[in-house]
Design an enzyme around this catalytic site. Structure first.
Site, PDB file in Angstrom:
ATOM      1  N   CYS A 179       0.668  -0.757  -0.263  1.00 41.55           N
ATOM      2  CA  CYS A 179       0.536   0.327   0.186  1.00 41.55           C
ATOM      3  C   CYS A 179       0.385   0.816  -0.057  1.00 41.55           C
ATOM      4  O   CYS A 179       1.312   1.405   0.918  1.00 41.55           O
ATOM      5  CB  CYS A 179      -0.901  -0.312   1.061  1.00 41.55           C
ATOM      6  SG  CYS A 179      -1.678   2.048   0.866  1.00 41.55           S
ATOM      7  N   CYS A 206      -5.580   5.900  -4.103  1.00 39.04           N
ATOM      8  CA  CYS A 206      -4.338   4.191  -3.882  1.00 39.04           C
ATOM      9  C   CYS A 206      -3.394   4.522  -4.666  1.00 39.04           C
ATOM     10  O   CYS A 206      -2.845   4.746  -5.275  1.00 39.04           O
ATOM     11  CB  CYS A 206      -5.255   3.197  -4.848  1.00 39.04           C
ATOM     12  SG  CYS A 206      -4.941   2.177  -4.532  1.00 39.04           S
TER      13      CYS A 206
END
Length: 334
Positions: A80, A232
């Site tokens: 991430c 994201c």
């Protein structure tokens, strides 16, 4: 007592849990259950989050620590980018280091402190790699391709070209116009490919990108295990690489790419060295709240006795976002 942090990168929200400070780290089952509870807007705290970032002792030589990414549905992501920036800041302040390695599921990644993005908006850069294009890395099947690079894929949606890249999180990218990025198509495709389907059997992060100018993008993401997100990090990184590969005339490879998103803005830079791609992702690492909980309650998944204090960093971040130009009618989400 245990101290957690509520954090965000581009308003992609997480809770940081430093398991190295626990007498007994959470088991995988406890970590999944804790994540599903605390990130849920109804059962958790502070309106929930997109996941929990668990910090553990390093598992590879030379790394400072390990980061595990648990999505709000309890699944584990391999990486991430937005979350890694916040973990980089936490570790930088904990160990007083500005350049170091952090273990992720597939690799030890380079991170470093940057100049603040704006007044009282700390920024960090993180490495996004390894990069793969083969269908086994995503994985996908039944689409008639061994890899998808700027192809029409009628099984997914008519009239759109797609590119698929694993960084190592799997991403599907389409460059679209302003009407399409604001409309319902992303939700339709994202929901279908993250439900039972014959194409992306493990699900996939779906990114729609609007090319604004040379080295300038707007990216909106439907994230696997989460749904629509403010941003994201791996998605914006993969989309930057896709821009370089499919629209080279729109990229100056010597300069950073400005990537706007519903939660703010990041900068990326694509590198190609020794026949390998990697992306550098730079953006905010904001700490909004500190949460105190007993270790016993943490293991029992009891959030009734937590104590919460604000850091006052969110106001500075919102001032930064307010100063950014607006390119479409997708407003910054809460």
């Amino acid at each position: 007592m245990v101290k957690l942090l509520k954090v965000h990168g581009s308003q992609n929200h997480f809770f940081i849990l430093d398991q190295t400070k626990l007498d007994k780290p959470l088991t995988d089952e406890e970590l999944r259950d804790f994540t599903k509870k605390i990130t849920n807007a109804q059962t958790g705290i502070l309106n929930g989050a997109d996941g929990v970032l668990a910090i553990n002792k390093p598992v590879r030589k030379g790394a400072l620590a390990q980061m595990r990414v648990i999505n709000e549905d309890g699944s584990e992501a391999s990486m991430c980018g937005n979350g890694l920036r916040t973990v980089a800041r936490y570790l930088s302040e904990k160990y007083q280091q500005d350049h170091f390695l952090v273990d992720t599921m597939n690799a030890s990644l380079r991170v470093h402190k940057e100049n603040d993005f704006a007044k009282d908006v700390p920024a960090y850069s993180v490495e996004i790699s390894p990069v793969r294009f083969n269908k086994e890395a995503l994985p996908f099947t039944n689409l008639g391709h061994d890899r998808i690079i700027d192809n029409f894929v009628p099984e997914l949606y008519p009239g759109l070209r797609f590119t698929s890249i694993a960084v190592p999180n799997p991403h599907l990218i389409s460059f679209v116009n302003q009407e399409q990025i604001s409309g319902p198509i992303l939700g339709i495709v994202g929901k279908r490919l993250n439900s039972e389907n014959p194409y992306f059997t493990d699900g996939v992060n779906v990114n729609f990108a609007q090319i604004l100018d040379k080295n300038k993008l707007f990216v909106r993401t439907y994230e696997r295990g989460v749904g629509f997100t403010n941003a994201c990090g791996t998605g914006m990184s993969a989309t930057s690489l896709a821009l370089w590969l499919t629209h080279p005339e729109m990229v100056d490879t010597d300069s950073q790419i400005d990537v706007f998103n519903p939660g703010g803005m990041v900068k990326t830079k694509v590198h190609y060295d020794n026949n390998e791609y990697r992306i550098e992702l730079t953006g905010n690492a904001t700490f909004t709240h500190q949460i105190t909980i007993s270790e016993n309650d943490l293991h029992r998944n009891n959030l009734e006795n937590v104590q919460i204090s604000e850091t006052n960093e969110q106001q500075a971040y919102e001032h930064f976002v307010d100063s950014l130009p607006k390119y479409n009618d997708i407003t910054t989400l809460a």
